[in-house]
Write an enzyme that holds these catalytic residues in place. Sequence first.
Site, PDB file in Angstrom:
ATOM      1  N   ASP A  75      -7.951  17.771  -2.489  1.00  0.00           N
ATOM      2  CA  ASP A  75      -8.544  19.113  -2.409  1.00  0.00           C
ATOM      3  C   ASP A  75      -9.920  19.206  -3.051  1.00  0.00           C
ATOM      4  OD1 ASP A  75      -8.057  19.232  -5.133  1.00  0.00           O
ATOM      5  OD2 ASP A  75      -6.419  20.663  -5.001  1.00  0.00           O
TER       6      ASP A  75
ATOM      7  N   SER B 146     -12.230  16.987  -2.067  1.00  0.00           N
ATOM      8  CA  SER B 146     -13.078  16.344  -1.060  1.00  0.00           C
ATOM      9  C   SER B 146     -13.816  17.387  -0.231  1.00  0.00           C
ATOM     10  CB  SER B 146     -12.232  15.452  -0.146  1.00  0.00           C
ATOM     11  OG  SER B 146     -11.527  14.485  -0.887  1.00  0.00           O
TER      12      SER B 146
ATOM     13  N   TYR C  33     -30.085  39.503 -16.507  1.00  0.00           N
ATOM     14  CA  TYR C  33     -31.370  38.910 -16.134  1.00  0.00           C
ATOM     15  C   TYR C  33     -32.449  39.156 -17.181  1.00  0.00           C
ATOM     16  CZ  TYR C  33     -29.367  38.273 -11.489  1.00  0.00           C
ATOM     17  OH  TYR C  33     -28.576  37.888 -10.438  1.00  0.00           O
TER      18      TYR C  33
ATOM     19  N   SER D  56     -33.173  31.656  -4.821  1.00  0.00           N
ATOM     20  CA  SER D  56     -32.155  31.752  -3.778  1.00  0.00           C
ATOM     21  C   SER D  56     -32.127  30.457  -2.980  1.00  0.00           C
ATOM     22  CB  SER D  56     -32.462  32.917  -2.830  1.00  0.00           C
ATOM     23  OG  SER D  56     -31.600  32.883  -1.704  1.00  0.00           O
TER      24      SER D  56
ATOM     25  N   GLU E 170     -29.945  34.937 -17.118  1.00  0.00           N
ATOM     26  CA  GLU E 170     -30.713  34.294 -16.067  1.00  0.00           C
ATOM     27  C   GLU E 170     -32.192  34.653 -16.208  1.00  0.00           C
ATOM     28  OE1 GLU E 170     -28.751  34.324 -12.087  1.00  0.00           O
ATOM     29  OE2 GLU E 170     -27.347  35.712 -13.037  1.00  0.00           O
TER      30      GLU E 170
ATOM     31  N   THR F 151     -12.131  18.572   3.261  1.00  0.00           N
ATOM     32  CA  THR F 151     -10.842  19.251   3.344  1.00  0.00           C
ATOM     33  C   THR F 151     -10.992  20.724   2.966  1.00  0.00           C
ATOM     34  OG1 THR F 151     -10.265  18.687   1.047  1.00  0.00           O
ATOM     35  CG2 THR F 151      -9.581  17.153   2.787  1.00  0.00           C
TER      36      THR F 151
END
Length: 510
Positions: A444, A446, A341, A115, A301, A449
Amino acid sequence: MGYANPEQTAAGLHTRLYSRAFIVADPSSSKRVVFVTADIGMVSQKLRLESIDIAHNNMKAGRIFINKGEVEGSNINRSPYSYLQNPQGERARYPMEIRGPFVAAFASSNLGDVSSNTMGPHCVNTGETCNNPDSTCPVGGPSMCMSAGPGKDMFESTAIIGQHIYNKAKELSRTATREIKGPVNFAHQWVNMTSVTVEFNSTHSGHTCKPALGYSFAAGTTDGVGAFNFTQGTIEGDPFWDAIRDMLLGEPSNETQDCHHPKPILFSTGEMTKPLPWHPEIVDVQILTLGTLAIAAVPGEFTTMSGRRLREAVKHELESTGSLKNVDVVVSGLCNVYTHYITTYEEYQDSVDQLPKGPEPPNFSDKQLISLLFPNPVDKTLANTSFGDVLIDVQGSYRPGDIAEVTFVSGNPRNSVASMAGGTFLTVEKYENDTGNWIVMYNDASWDTRLYWNKARNGYSNVTVAWHIPHTAELGMYKVRHFGHFKTLKFLKPVFTPYEGSSSPFEVRK
């Protein structure tokens, strides 16, 4: 993804999603491999990425170096009680609960119990810790137990952790001296994961079965809690939810229940086939070797410890032949298809944190697939307005650290999906006095923004573009522009027409 929370809805754009392709070719043979890392959570085997074509057309001679280091302050183990079920002697071999290699592609590795919310779980109503096996709070139960990152919100936390990773990657790139040399090899195999015999030792073996999701799946994690009375670490079912499941979806078979024990099954997804199979059974596994660097490309995962065991097993096999020595193994998770998982045996006994067990697969045509998105309606504008018109304009001037905002009459951003792959929904442009031209400084993609889409009823909507002016911004005159498409119908067929709008010029000053 929203953690299956219906209250969390997407309504705008912060940064673009990218696909980065790396092709490595052996000049002494015809062998080549392509490694693609994409900013998406769950890949479909039907997905084809344009970045591969771009990489193929930009091949050039290069060198690969490997280096290792620790990125500190950027992640924690979100299932510490499951991790502690692993043998103490094995855990003692590693200085940290979380540790995994990464490459310059910033690809995902074994992140099943990782996490980025480094502050850990706390009760949002009282502030006290809820770092307990059930991730529950004295007041409010598990729904109040949430983790938080190092920043004041997700934007700031993402920036902090991204900067940590970038700084370490830049340092490792600058100081790397060990060059990877040798042949390029690869292996790919389809595996029916419902029918695999595993030899534990000379006397004992096990057998895989159809997949299923347990009660802990519905409990979510401290990164995104579930609903109702589901809790993490559940090892017993609930008669009420079992009855609801049996009535709506069917009861899991005895074989599946026995195979998944001690995990209580909430959804027997491997036995659910209508209208299409709910869970992949035939998945592909791959291994790529670039000299002494091995990349184990696996679906799903892996947890921290299961990933370590996989790396050790791959390293042992590759080095046992004698043809390779000092092999570095990197686990590349969530590859090609998603299978949930993969834990160690010891962690599985705790059944925490959405941790189910984890011939070519069926190829469903587009006509067979089902979309849960309804077609968006025809776009409309209010009286005396047109698409791209400014509803709320910018102020006359701002300082670095301020937020410049402008709101436009807009169409549904989904109208622009097909045509905006190489474009942008917004630009922040600076006026150059020397040339008299407006120069695009931000778009868009960046970080500074943000685009917020505000949906109203019956096809009316507007877009607010916000520019968080960084302290590094050049002083001068700016304007904000917005680009999109509005939908109309012509002979009952949708037609998408481009539009654009611009704010008034404004000044960024000291």
